[in-house]
Design a protein around this motif. Sequence first.
Motif, mmCIF file in Angstrom:
data_model
loop_
_atom_site.group_PDB
_atom_site.id
_atom_site.type_symbol
_atom_site.label_atom_id
_atom_site.label_comp_id
_atom_site.label_asym_id
_atom_site.label_seq_id
_atom_site.Cartn_x
_atom_site.Cartn_y
_atom_site.Cartn_z
ATOM 1 N N ARG A 31 0.789 -1.234 0.000
ATOM 2 C CA ARG A 31 0.000 0.000 0.000
ATOM 3 C C ARG A 31 0.820 1.284 0.000
ATOM 4 N NH1 ARG A 31 -3.810 -0.910 4.998
ATOM 5 N NH2 ARG A 31 -1.996 -2.129 5.674
ATOM 6 N N TYR A 32 2.111 1.234 0.287
ATOM 7 C CA TYR A 32 2.906 2.463 0.244
ATOM 8 C C TYR A 32 3.176 2.907 -1.196
ATOM 9 C CZ TYR A 32 7.132 -0.108 -1.061
ATOM 10 O OH TYR A 32 8.058 -0.859 -1.737
ATOM 11 N N ARG A 37 -1.989 0.763 -4.989
ATOM 12 C CA ARG A 37 -3.326 1.227 -4.586
ATOM 13 C C ARG A 37 -4.242 1.354 -5.794
ATOM 14 N NH1 ARG A 37 0.007 4.696 -1.414
ATOM 15 N NH2 ARG A 37 -0.498 6.498 -2.724
ATOM 16 N N THR A 335 5.366 -0.107 6.318
ATOM 17 C CA THR A 335 4.036 0.406 6.628
ATOM 18 C C THR A 335 3.478 1.231 5.467
ATOM 19 O OG1 THR A 335 5.023 2.316 7.742
ATOM 20 C CG2 THR A 335 4.480 0.406 9.100
ATOM 21 N N PRO A 336 2.138 1.319 5.360
ATOM 22 C CA PRO A 336 1.524 1.978 4.208
ATOM 23 C C PRO A 336 1.848 3.461 4.075
ATOM 24 C CG PRO A 336 -0.073 0.612 5.362
ATOM 25 C CD PRO A 336 1.139 0.668 6.230
#
Length: 361
Positions: A31-32, A37, A335-336
């Motif tokens: 998602r980063y 996305r 982390t996103p």
Amino acid sequence: MPPLQNDRLIRALLRQPVDRTPIWVMRQAGRYLPEYRQLRAQAGSFMALCQNPELACEVTLQPLARFDLDAAILFSDILTIPDAMGLGLYFSPNEGPMFERTITCEKDLLQLKPIDPNQDLRYVMDAVSTIRRALQNRIPLIGFAGSPWTLATYMIDGGGASKKGFPKAQTMLYSNPKLLHALLDKLVDAVSDYLVAQIEAGAQALMIFDTWGGLLTPAAYETFSQQKMAEIVARLPKNHDGQRIPVVLFTKGGMRNLPGFVAAGTDAIGLDWTADLSDAKAIVGNQLALQGNLNPNILLSSSETIETEVKKVLASYGNVHSGQGHVFNLGHGITPDVPPENMAALIEAVKQHSPQYHQTN
């Protein structure tokens, strides 16, 4: 099979000489990345991505188009096995992965469907083979599975219980250990078959993620998690198509159990950021490679801070004269909210500062 153009990861996991420390990142496809996305929105759901081999391949390759990484990792999920067993996996916006059915008694256990990975999880195997073809042997492909204990926590509590520490699973451990062992033994069979099928489909290294092993006491961990992973490792082929298939075990909070990992027969241990690599190396010596272990939150800082912290991790492991076998990674998944340019800064820092630790003269 043709040799890998970049085999740093394999060589490091086997504690062989490399010119610099190899790097890949847990959840490096995710998602980063804005392109991830966008593709997930087009697919409609996370599972739609996982269950479409072409889309899973595209997601796996996305970070490789941006970054000079030393490995690709299959885009999938650890909960594909309990889903295939008939528990009905779905994703809640607020709770994460959930199951329609859970394991509470022997009757539930008997209703679990035995799985054939090449049939019931064919979409995963097709994704592995599709990714291997797309990589054209540039870098190795890592396959993976969840550990029996970690899978069992979700299967017993129904998922979404990580913030509470999976109380139903931990209660079963003490109130009905016979039932828990029976579930874990079924999962040993399933995970072993699943990983063997991934090797046959093209995976060139394997990881077993024991995300929730750190919830257990040391004695319970040895009995209900570490021994089960050792059984899986013993069933995996050491070589395939003339190539060595190294195995990495990752346990969040696993530093205290390092001596047992040596006996488990694995090639490498993944460590979270609470461990010090020099301390871990003192325990395992040259018997195992170590993977890790930068705190993922550091990627939310500046490029200068990232470089400083990378240098600390590299120095903690040390140089070639004190032993080969370091794979740089985060201590958990990226982390996103990490800016992609900070991922680039991380990789550049490893490439710039790690060669000095591999000089033999």
